[in-house]
Design an enzyme around this catalytic site. Sequence first.
Site, PDB file in Angstrom:
ATOM      1  N   GLU A 134      87.735  -5.809  90.195  1.00  0.00           N
ATOM      2  CA  GLU A 134      88.929  -5.289  89.505  1.00  0.00           C
ATOM      3  C   GLU A 134      89.891  -4.635  90.480  1.00  0.00           C
ATOM      4  O   GLU A 134      89.536  -4.309  91.611  1.00  0.00           O
ATOM      5  CB  GLU A 134      88.515  -4.315  88.392  1.00  0.00           C
ATOM      6  CG  GLU A 134      87.512  -3.241  88.812  1.00  0.00           C
ATOM      7  CD  GLU A 134      88.142  -1.888  89.089  1.00  0.00           C
ATOM      8  OE1 GLU A 134      89.372  -1.822  89.280  1.00  0.00           O
ATOM      9  OE2 GLU A 134      87.396  -0.899  89.123  1.00  0.00           O
TER      10      GLU A 134
ATOM     11  N   ARG B   3      81.355   4.761  89.045  1.00  0.00           N
ATOM     12  CA  ARG B   3      80.992   3.575  88.254  1.00  0.00           C
ATOM     13  C   ARG B   3      82.195   2.644  88.054  1.00  0.00           C
ATOM     14  O   ARG B   3      82.395   2.094  86.978  1.00  0.00           O
ATOM     15  CB  ARG B   3      80.363   3.962  86.917  1.00  0.00           C
ATOM     16  CG  ARG B   3      79.141   4.847  87.065  1.00  0.00           C
ATOM     17  CD  ARG B   3      78.445   5.062  85.734  1.00  0.00           C
ATOM     18  NE  ARG B   3      77.831   3.821  85.260  1.00  0.00           N
ATOM     19  CZ  ARG B   3      76.644   3.354  85.662  1.00  0.00           C
ATOM     20  NH1 ARG B   3      75.944   4.010  86.573  1.00  0.00           N
ATOM     21  NH2 ARG B   3      76.163   2.246  85.167  1.00  0.00           N
TER      22      ARG B   3
ATOM     23  N   CYS C  69      87.187  -7.600  97.165  1.00  0.00           N
ATOM     24  CA  CYS C  69      86.199  -8.109  98.118  1.00  0.00           C
ATOM     25  C   CYS C  69      85.822  -7.125  99.208  1.00  0.00           C
ATOM     26  O   CYS C  69      84.634  -6.963  99.526  1.00  0.00           O
ATOM     27  CB  CYS C  69      86.673  -9.429  98.719  1.00  0.00           C
ATOM     28  SG  CYS C  69      88.144  -9.295  99.771  1.00  0.00           S
TER      29      CYS C  69
ATOM     30  N   HIS D 264      90.063 -12.500 102.634  1.00  0.00           N
ATOM     31  CA  HIS D 264      88.822 -12.379 101.873  1.00  0.00           C
ATOM     32  C   HIS D 264      87.680 -12.037 102.823  1.00  0.00           C
ATOM     33  O   HIS D 264      87.622 -12.527 103.948  1.00  0.00           O
ATOM     34  CB  HIS D 264      88.495 -13.676 101.127  1.00  0.00           C
ATOM     35  CG  HIS D 264      87.232 -13.580 100.331  1.00  0.00           C
ATOM     36  ND1 HIS D 264      87.081 -12.673  99.314  1.00  0.00           N
ATOM     37  CD2 HIS D 264      86.038 -14.241 100.435  1.00  0.00           C
ATOM     38  CE1 HIS D 264      85.857 -12.784  98.805  1.00  0.00           C
ATOM     39  NE2 HIS D 264      85.218 -13.720  99.476  1.00  0.00           N
TER      40      HIS D 264
ATOM     41  N   ASP E 257      78.179 -13.038  99.072  1.00  0.00           N
ATOM     42  CA  ASP E 257      79.544 -12.667  98.699  1.00  0.00           C
ATOM     43  C   ASP E 257      79.537 -12.101  97.289  1.00  0.00           C
ATOM     44  O   ASP E 257      79.562 -12.843  96.309  1.00  0.00           O
ATOM     45  CB  ASP E 257      80.468 -13.881  98.791  1.00  0.00           C
ATOM     46  CG  ASP E 257      81.932 -13.531  98.544  1.00  0.00           C
ATOM     47  OD1 ASP E 257      82.217 -12.358  98.220  1.00  0.00           O
ATOM     48  OD2 ASP E 257      82.790 -14.423  98.668  1.00  0.00           O
TER      49      ASP E 257
END
Length: 284
Positions: free
Chosen positions: A65, A90, A95, A132, A147
């Site tokens: 997110e 939490r 990435c 990434h 990943d």
Amino acid sequence: MAAARHTGALPIVLSRTGAPAVTAAASPLDLDRYLQRIDYRGALQPTPQVLADLHLAHVRHIPFENLDVLLGRGIRLDLTSLFDKLVTARRGGYCFEQNLLFAAVLEQLSFRVRRLAARVTYRTQRVLPRTHMLLRVETDDAAWLADVGFGAAGPLRPLAFAPGAAQVQYLWQYRLVELDGLWRLQIGEGDWADLYQFTLQEQALADYEMASYYVSTHPESRFVQGLIAHRLAPERRLILIGNELTEDRGAQVGARRVDDSASLAALLVDDIGLPAADVAELID
């Protein structure tokens, strides 16, 4: 509670397995709290099975997110900030946050980890920068692509570095292909679609900080342009982009709009798993 053995140097803590673990004084990573966060109660030896089980538990419990980007909070990649956000608060992340935390966990468990960078090619015609992060993890007898931070179409378990071999993961199938040192991760069956391409050149934290700054601030970055929230599981993937929700069950893929604020908040909290206070700040 773990017991400390005082030796005159930095205190050593015994984890729930009895193995030495770095204390909070030496490292911001509290392994037991991370394992609680991902609801993992299994073995902790540096084996392929443990790697696979940890990988799956991480992607099932820590969503992908970008709330902090949209809320203007900035993204910090030091381990203390990552632990505070993804474990203590939490939350989820993208990435760099996910894979940097996972790499630190794996290294604490004596896995050999190489941090890599990839150029995303999935569903784009543009040549994108290498923004990434992924990991190459070595066990005694094999090397694996790990990943936990691709979201959407990303793997649920590690993939063996076995060029050309199809690797089935629940309802989806992947393969790695390699040509002249350039690796590509693909998803599909018959008609393969590239997810990203990468080399095995190791990256430094400074490389990720620059790439993270770009994706969290550049006006053409998808993370700046709207809400992204994904939750992965073996039976389905929930993929929210803006107000468009896709539910991917392998052969069955459905999509619908989530237009009203109450429904969107409920989706983010109940299904994606984000804290209600952060969701309320975003939607209000």
